[in-house]
Each structure stands twice: as structure tokens, then as C-alpha cells.
Motif scaffolding. Structure first.
Motif, PDB file in Angstrom:
ATOM      1  N   HIS A 135      16.072 -34.910 -26.178  1.00  0.00           N
ATOM      2  CA  HIS A 135      17.211 -35.659 -25.648  1.00  0.00           C
ATOM      3  C   HIS A 135      16.711 -37.041 -25.235  1.00  0.00           C
ATOM      4  N   GLN A 136      17.326 -38.070 -25.797  1.00  0.00           N
ATOM      5  CA  GLN A 136      16.912 -39.441 -25.498  1.00  0.00           C
ATOM      6  C   GLN A 136      18.046 -40.234 -24.865  1.00  0.00           C
ATOM      7  N   SER A 137      17.729 -40.889 -23.771  1.00  0.00           N
ATOM      8  CA  SER A 137      18.642 -41.852 -23.161  1.00  0.00           C
ATOM      9  C   SER A 137      18.018 -43.231 -23.363  1.00  0.00           C
ATOM     10  N   PHE A 138      18.757 -44.138 -23.979  1.00  0.00           N
ATOM     11  CA  PHE A 138      18.179 -45.442 -24.317  1.00  0.00           C
ATOM     12  C   PHE A 138      19.275 -46.484 -24.542  1.00  0.00           C
ATOM     13  N   ARG A 139      18.849 -47.716 -24.596  1.00  0.00           N
ATOM     14  CA  ARG A 139      19.744 -48.817 -24.949  1.00  0.00           C
ATOM     15  C   ARG A 139      19.266 -49.405 -26.268  1.00  0.00           C
ATOM     16  N   TRP A 140      20.177 -49.593 -27.178  1.00  0.00           N
ATOM     17  CA  TRP A 140      19.841 -50.197 -28.466  1.00  0.00           C
ATOM     18  C   TRP A 140      20.865 -51.284 -28.786  1.00  0.00           C
ATOM     19  N   ASN A 141      20.354 -52.491 -28.985  1.00  0.00           N
ATOM     20  CA  ASN A 141      21.210 -53.649 -29.272  1.00  0.00           C
ATOM     21  C   ASN A 141      22.329 -53.795 -28.245  1.00  0.00           C
ATOM     22  N   GLY A 142      21.971 -53.574 -26.961  1.00  0.00           N
ATOM     23  CA  GLY A 142      22.907 -53.814 -25.876  1.00  0.00           C
ATOM     24  C   GLY A 142      23.847 -52.670 -25.561  1.00  0.00           C
ATOM     25  N   THR A 143      23.767 -51.571 -26.298  1.00  0.00           N
ATOM     26  CA  THR A 143      24.645 -50.421 -26.068  1.00  0.00           C
ATOM     27  C   THR A 143      23.814 -49.215 -25.654  1.00  0.00           C
ATOM     28  N   ASN A 144      24.243 -48.510 -24.616  1.00  0.00           N
ATOM     29  CA  ASN A 144      23.540 -47.323 -24.142  1.00  0.00           C
ATOM     30  C   ASN A 144      23.967 -46.091 -24.945  1.00  0.00           C
ATOM     31  N   TYR A 145      22.981 -45.243 -25.251  1.00  0.00           N
ATOM     32  CA  TYR A 145      23.219 -44.031 -26.017  1.00  0.00           C
ATOM     33  C   TYR A 145      22.504 -42.856 -25.365  1.00  0.00           C
ATOM     34  N   TYR A 146      23.019 -41.673 -25.675  1.00  0.00           N
ATOM     35  CA  TYR A 146      22.315 -40.429 -25.342  1.00  0.00           C
ATOM     36  C   TYR A 146      22.376 -39.554 -26.585  1.00  0.00           C
ATOM     37  N   THR A 147      21.227 -39.271 -27.192  1.00  0.00           N
ATOM     38  CA  THR A 147      21.210 -38.528 -28.441  1.00  0.00           C
ATOM     39  C   THR A 147      20.436 -37.226 -28.297  1.00  0.00           C
ATOM     40  N   VAL A 148      20.798 -36.257 -29.114  1.00  0.00           N
ATOM     41  CA  VAL A 148      20.126 -34.962 -29.144  1.00  0.00           C
ATOM     42  C   VAL A 148      19.631 -34.720 -30.565  1.00  0.00           C
ATOM     43  N   PHE A 149      18.361 -34.353 -30.680  1.00  0.00           N
ATOM     44  CA  PHE A 149      17.768 -34.091 -31.992  1.00  0.00           C
ATOM     45  C   PHE A 149      16.963 -32.802 -31.933  1.00  0.00           C
ATOM     46  N   ASP A 150      17.181 -31.902 -32.874  1.00  0.00           N
ATOM     47  CA  ASP A 150      16.488 -30.615 -32.922  1.00  0.00           C
ATOM     48  C   ASP A 150      15.474 -30.591 -34.061  1.00  0.00           C
ATOM     49  N   LEU A 151      14.206 -30.372 -33.725  1.00  0.00           N
ATOM     50  CA  LEU A 151      13.151 -30.226 -34.716  1.00  0.00           C
ATOM     51  C   LEU A 151      12.830 -28.744 -34.848  1.00  0.00           C
ATOM     52  N   PRO A 152      13.105 -28.123 -36.008  1.00  0.00           N
ATOM     53  CA  PRO A 152      12.887 -26.681 -36.142  1.00  0.00           C
ATOM     54  C   PRO A 152      11.407 -26.327 -36.249  1.00  0.00           C
ATOM     55  N   ILE A 153      10.992 -25.322 -35.499  1.00  0.00           N
ATOM     56  CA  ILE A 153       9.637 -24.768 -35.569  1.00  0.00           C
ATOM     57  C   ILE A 153       9.770 -23.249 -35.431  1.00  0.00           C
ATOM     58  N   SER A 154       8.672 -22.527 -35.564  1.00  0.00           N
ATOM     59  CA  SER A 154       8.715 -21.091 -35.310  1.00  0.00           C
ATOM     60  C   SER A 154       7.562 -20.711 -34.397  1.00  0.00           C
ATOM     61  N   VAL A 155       7.840 -19.869 -33.427  1.00  0.00           N
ATOM     62  CA  VAL A 155       6.810 -19.348 -32.524  1.00  0.00           C
ATOM     63  C   VAL A 155       6.389 -18.002 -33.081  1.00  0.00           C
ATOM     64  N   THR A 156       5.456 -18.039 -34.024  1.00  0.00           N
ATOM     65  CA  THR A 156       5.053 -16.821 -34.738  1.00  0.00           C
ATOM     66  C   THR A 156       3.545 -16.630 -34.775  1.00  0.00           C
ATOM     67  N   ASN A 157       2.769 -17.696 -34.544  1.00  0.00           N
ATOM     68  CA  ASN A 157       1.317 -17.550 -34.518  1.00  0.00           C
ATOM     69  C   ASN A 157       0.872 -16.920 -33.194  1.00  0.00           C
ATOM     70  N   SER A 158      -0.371 -16.515 -33.134  1.00  0.00           N
ATOM     71  CA  SER A 158      -0.888 -15.798 -31.965  1.00  0.00           C
ATOM     72  C   SER A 158      -0.905 -16.671 -30.710  1.00  0.00           C
ATOM     73  N   ILE A 159      -0.408 -16.115 -29.619  1.00  0.00           N
ATOM     74  CA  ILE A 159      -0.464 -16.731 -28.290  1.00  0.00           C
ATOM     75  C   ILE A 159      -1.040 -15.685 -27.344  1.00  0.00           C
ATOM     76  N   SER A 160      -2.155 -16.006 -26.722  1.00  0.00           N
ATOM     77  CA  SER A 160      -2.863 -15.022 -25.898  1.00  0.00           C
ATOM     78  C   SER A 160      -2.348 -15.015 -24.463  1.00  0.00           C
ATOM     79  N   GLU A 161      -2.623 -13.939 -23.768  1.00  0.00           N
ATOM     80  CA  GLU A 161      -2.312 -13.841 -22.345  1.00  0.00           C
ATOM     81  C   GLU A 161      -3.127 -14.893 -21.581  1.00  0.00           C
TER      82      GLU A 161
END
Length: 237
Positions: A135-161
Motif C-alpha cells: 500500500h503506497q501513499s504518495f503525491r505524483w505530479n501534484g495529486t495525492n494517491y493511495y494505491t494497492v498492489f499485490d505481488l503473488p508468492i507462495s509460502v511453501t519452502n521450509s520454515i523452521s521453528e
């Protein structure tokens, strides 16, 4: 959320940030989730922020990150823009404040307990397809925006305790449906840093969580969400 543009291995978001890593649809694990974010527009945005006037036409306000999954019904805070009160909080401090002298911010988020697993069929049910939701809050060329972008990944590799891992419940937020997010979506006139004629590769998100089957096939997914809506979307911890 839809298609997006990759230029020379960099993922261009609907905003000022550029994701250097991870690449989309990467299977992840290890000790931490690591996200590298260029906040300079590849040198086009003055840095550090102290060199910019508060009324500059183009500047960052904030970046917040979440790990979300529609199919698994999870929405975990990675960074909500606040400074953790202690080391056991489980989330990362304000992204723009990381590595103050660097234009590339390296987010290192310790996976929470429910994502621990060894990459087998007996893994915990919380593991699987996710999106790194930026989620980005920013101003671009004098206008304020709030954008949402989803980058797909998978949590499938080993994660230890590890003793550093916190309970997932302490990071959980209300998860809105994609349709609810779309109600407040808008589009930027264009991607700020992709120049005309740039060599790009169009990459479509997988059928991972948070992706609609009938999305528009645009080169860059550009979603703008109102600031008030963002407070409702992700409760501050």
C-alpha cells in the motif's frame, strides 16, 4: 491483482515504489520474508526526503506491507507504518525509515509461527498461496494517491521453528474481499517511471490467493484506494 510490468527484472508497481525482490510467484521460506524496494524511481526521485520540499509535486508519504491470502483467509501485518514497541512485536518499522542512507529498502520480516513447515503435505494449513500486498501513499505530479498492489508468492519452502516467531493472531487484520477493495479503486494516468518505448515483459499473476479470474488484462494493475478506506482495510496494531 491482475497483470503488471517487469523491466530488467524489476517489478513496477502502481505507484512510486519498484520491487527488486522477490520475483512474482516465487516459492519462499527460510528464516525471514525478504523484500527489496527501490524508493528512488531508479534515481529519478530526489533522496533523502530531506532534500525535498514538503510541497514537492512528487514524493512519498508512506508504504505499508501486508501478507494476504483470500483462499486461506489471512491478512498479516508486515509493516503498518509504525515503530514496533519491542523486538517481540513481530512486524517491521516504517519502510521509508529503513536504511536511511539507501534508496533500496530491505524489509526482513520474521515469519510468524503458523507459517512454520518443512515443505511436505503435512504442513500447517496456513501455508500456501499469498500476496505481498503493498500500500503506497504518495503525491505524483501534484495529486495525492493511495494505491494497492499485490505481488503473488507462495509460502511453501521450509520454515523452521524459532523463538523469534510470534503468534499469527498478533499480526492478523480484517480481510476484505477483492470486490470490496475494487469498489474504491481508481487508476493513475500512467506508471511514473516506465518510459515510453521501454522494453517490458507482461507478467500475469497466478491463480494464487487474492487474484480474480476475470481481471482486466492491463499492462500494469493500477488501483487507488482512499486514505480513509485504508484505515478500515488494515487495522493498526
Amino acid at each position: 491483482m491482475g497483470n503488471f510490468t517487469i523491466v530488467n527484472g524489476q517489478v513496477y508497481t502502481p505507484g512510486l515504489a519498484i520491487i527488486d525482490a522477490p520475483q512474482p510467484n516465487t516459492p519462499l521460506g527460510g528464516e525471514n520474508l525478504q523484500v527489496a524496494i527501490d524508493v528512488s524511481g531508479n534515481g529519478k526521485l530526489p533522496w533523502p526526503p530531506s532534500t525535498q520540499s514538503a510541497d514537492s509535486p512528487t514524493l512519498f508519504h508512506n508504504i505499508t506491507l501486508f501478507l494476504t491470502s483470500q483462499t486461506l483467509s489471512h491478512n498479516f501485518t508486515i509493516s503498518n507504518g509504525t515503530e514496533p514497541a519491542n523486538n517481540g512485536t513481530g512486524y517491521v518499522g516504517p519502510v521509508l525509515d529503513l536504511e536511511p542512507s539507501s534508496t533500496v529498502k530491505h524489509v526482513n520480516w520474521v515469519w510468524p509461527k503458523c507459517l512454520v513447515g518443512d515443505g511436505t503435505s503435512s504442513d500447517k494449513p496456513a501455508r500456501g498461496a499469498y500476496n505481498i500486498s503493498m500500500h503506497q501513499s504518495f503525491r505524483w505530479n501534484g495529486t495525492n494517491y493511495y494505491t494497492v498492489f499485490d505481488l503473488p508468492i507462495s509460502v511453501t519452502n521450509s520454515i523452521s521453528e524459532s523463538a523469534e516467531r510470534v503468534d499469527c493472531a498478533s499480526l492478523e487484520n480484517k480481510l476484505l474481499s477483492i470486490a470490496d477493495v475494487e469498489k474504491s479503486s481508481d487508476k493513475l494516468p500512467g506508471q511514473p517511471w516506465v518510459q515510453a518505448g521501454a522494453s517490458t515483459s507482461l507478467t500475469k499473476t497466478s491463480a494464487a490467493a487474492g487474484v480474480l479470474k476475470d481481471k482486466k488484462k492491463t499492462m500494469v494493475r493500477l488501483a487507488t484506494v482512499g486514505m480513509a478506506f485504508s484505515v478500515f482495510l488494515h487495522a493498526a496494531l
